[in-house]
Write an enzyme that holds these catalytic residues in place. Sequence first.
Site, PDB file in Angstrom:
ATOM      1  N   ALA A 266       0.852  -1.190   0.000  1.00  0.00           N
ATOM      2  CA  ALA A 266       0.000   0.000   0.000  1.00  0.00           C
ATOM      3  C   ALA A 266       0.883   1.233   0.000  1.00  0.00           C
ATOM      4  O   ALA A 266       1.739   1.387   0.866  1.00  0.00           O
ATOM      5  CB  ALA A 266      -0.915   0.013   1.228  1.00  0.00           C
ATOM      6  N   ALA A 267       0.699   2.083  -0.993  1.00  0.00           N
ATOM      7  CA  ALA A 267       1.464   3.325  -1.110  1.00  0.00           C
ATOM      8  C   ALA A 267       0.511   4.508  -1.063  1.00  0.00           C
ATOM      9  O   ALA A 267      -0.708   4.337  -0.973  1.00  0.00           O
ATOM     10  CB  ALA A 267       2.271   3.326  -2.408  1.00  0.00           C
ATOM     11  N   LEU A 269      -0.400   6.661  -3.305  1.00  0.00           N
ATOM     12  CA  LEU A 269      -1.296   6.841  -4.451  1.00  0.00           C
ATOM     13  C   LEU A 269      -2.199   5.645  -4.683  1.00  0.00           C
ATOM     14  O   LEU A 269      -3.269   5.779  -5.277  1.00  0.00           O
ATOM     15  CB  LEU A 269      -0.491   7.122  -5.727  1.00  0.00           C
ATOM     16  CG  LEU A 269       0.344   8.394  -5.745  1.00  0.00           C
ATOM     17  CD1 LEU A 269       0.978   8.583  -7.119  1.00  0.00           C
ATOM     18  CD2 LEU A 269      -0.498   9.602  -5.377  1.00  0.00           C
ATOM     19  N   ASP A 416      12.610   7.292 -10.670  1.00  0.00           N
ATOM     20  CA  ASP A 416      12.331   6.809  -9.317  1.00  0.00           C
ATOM     21  C   ASP A 416      13.335   5.725  -8.955  1.00  0.00           C
ATOM     22  O   ASP A 416      12.963   4.579  -8.680  1.00  0.00           O
ATOM     23  CB  ASP A 416      10.898   6.269  -9.233  1.00  0.00           C
ATOM     24  CG  ASP A 416      10.452   6.050  -7.785  1.00  0.00           C
ATOM     25  OD1 ASP A 416      11.157   6.538  -6.878  1.00  0.00           O
ATOM     26  OD2 ASP A 416       9.429   5.383  -7.570  1.00  0.00           O
TER      27      ASP A 416
END
Length: 604
Positions: A266-267, A269, A416
């Site tokens: 879970a991030a 965004l 990234d």
Amino acid sequence: MDVAAPPRLVYCGVDLGHFSSPRSNRVSIRTRTGPVRAVATEPKPTRNPPSQSSPPPNNSINGSSKSSSSKKSMNGRMGEVSQEIKRVRAQMEENEELAILMRGLRGQNLRDSQFADNNIQLRLVEVDESSEFLPLVYDPASISAYWGKRPRAVATRIIQLLSVAGGFLSRLAMDVINKKVKENEVARAIELREIVTSLGPAYIKLGQALSIRPDILSPVAMTELQKLCDKVPSFPDDIAMALIEEELGQPWQEIYSELSSSPIAAASLGQVYKGRLKENGDLVAVKVQRPFVLETVTVDLFIIRNLGLALRKFPQISIDLVGLVDEWAARFFEELDYVNEGENGQLFSEMMRKDLPQVVIPRTYSKYTSRKVLTTEWIEGEKLSQSTESDVGELVNVGVICYLKQLLDTGFFHADPHPGNLIRTPDGKLAILDFGLVTKLTDDQKYGMIEAIAHLIHRDYKEIVKDFVKLDFIPEGVNLEPILPVLEKVFDQALEGGGAKNINFQDLAADLAQITFDYPFRIPPYFALIIRAIGVLEGIALVGNPDFAIVDEAYPYIAQRLLTDESPRLRNALRYTIYGKSGVFDAERFIDVMQAFENFITAA
């Protein structure tokens, strides 16, 4: 349907996926005259073998063969530069603050957890009104028009922000008043990270962007913000399943025969599920965007930008917050579009496929991808930084060439770069993940970096300062003459043989700080990402090979570009590299370039 014991795929520190294909270690670089190929393995034997009494070289990296930094040991002046870099690095490691900074740039401060701590609560802006009038591409005027008509929602968010950050700001002010900023720096940095995590996507992403900017933050603050790794609490699965149906036009059961009952990551965004496509049985990663992300991001940008406009009235505040936000937000908005992310990955894959078959990019399933749902191939593997396999050093070299190709050739840069996005597949290839954030480099920037290297080799500081202007370190129109003496001092100390031991790093830091104070000197955002990418690869390589020097891997690629690229600017850069500003042929530098080129195309 839940999936037991899922394979490992690394996704910002999370194990996620699967891939397999015949192993190949070949690097192919195309030129206009035909392909030039190189194999990332050991070199041809030398004409004069070592004495029988000599001990065999220790070529182990993470337990086995060393990277080709040993195979490409360079003689001449570039060899001296390589050795000097190692000496400077060792000296820097002895300075605590510089050591912290270097660990940060190498991505060694990142957390490996898949989710945020249980005590973290993510605060989002939930609105009942439709957000269809919010722009899908960053447009400050449209955002201002939308939220300017909703003062109650904006006021609610401001109160929310102050309730979270108010105590921190008051404690920080007391530290300043009581002259305890240095004493409490670590505690405040930890507090700042926890606050940033709870404030939502915009602040998390801004914190991550600042975490690689040593020209803005202290090493301690950078270290803590790097621990963000974008991990936050997950949102309810029923909401995610409903969003899949809304975005793709049918229930998830019609698309996926299997889908994990809870997210594996879970991030800020979105969150990722593991699934299997119904139509062909392919294993996939399904990323679903978090609800109310666009609303929360835009209201935060509206507030921060208005704060920046107010700060412009105070000339003693040198940071241009509005410019910083506009520059960062434009790229951030691209991350909100998963269609864009999928297309970036496919484009990147096409650019690397012919020249670097060792690099793997997850395939995007466009049919099952929308702005808020992304379906990609499931890549199995382990983090390159944690692998103990014998080919880690070799894959680091592949990674260096991959990022150099992005920087100096394609101009399409994976923006990234951290250890969680670089993984080793079971068949010994390098997989690169997450293409939501990419940077496009101009020809001026690509060629400018090669020209700057040529000028640095010749210590032509007058031209180096001009390169800084071309590369956006210094704005045009600034008087460059006063900067020359300081740069000469900095570079002469760093490049002198044996000079590292004599460098006073406090004086060096003071000199650099003086440049940034006296002149509008800054690290451009694209270059901060370059530093991070190279730093991450260097950090992985140094674990198994303390003698690794990035110049040993980079210079052969640069030599190949100089000798095979027919652009006028690189022709001139090659001429300058060999002849210098005096125009006199330098045989030693010519040999350096040719030896580096030979290293690049040599196959074992």
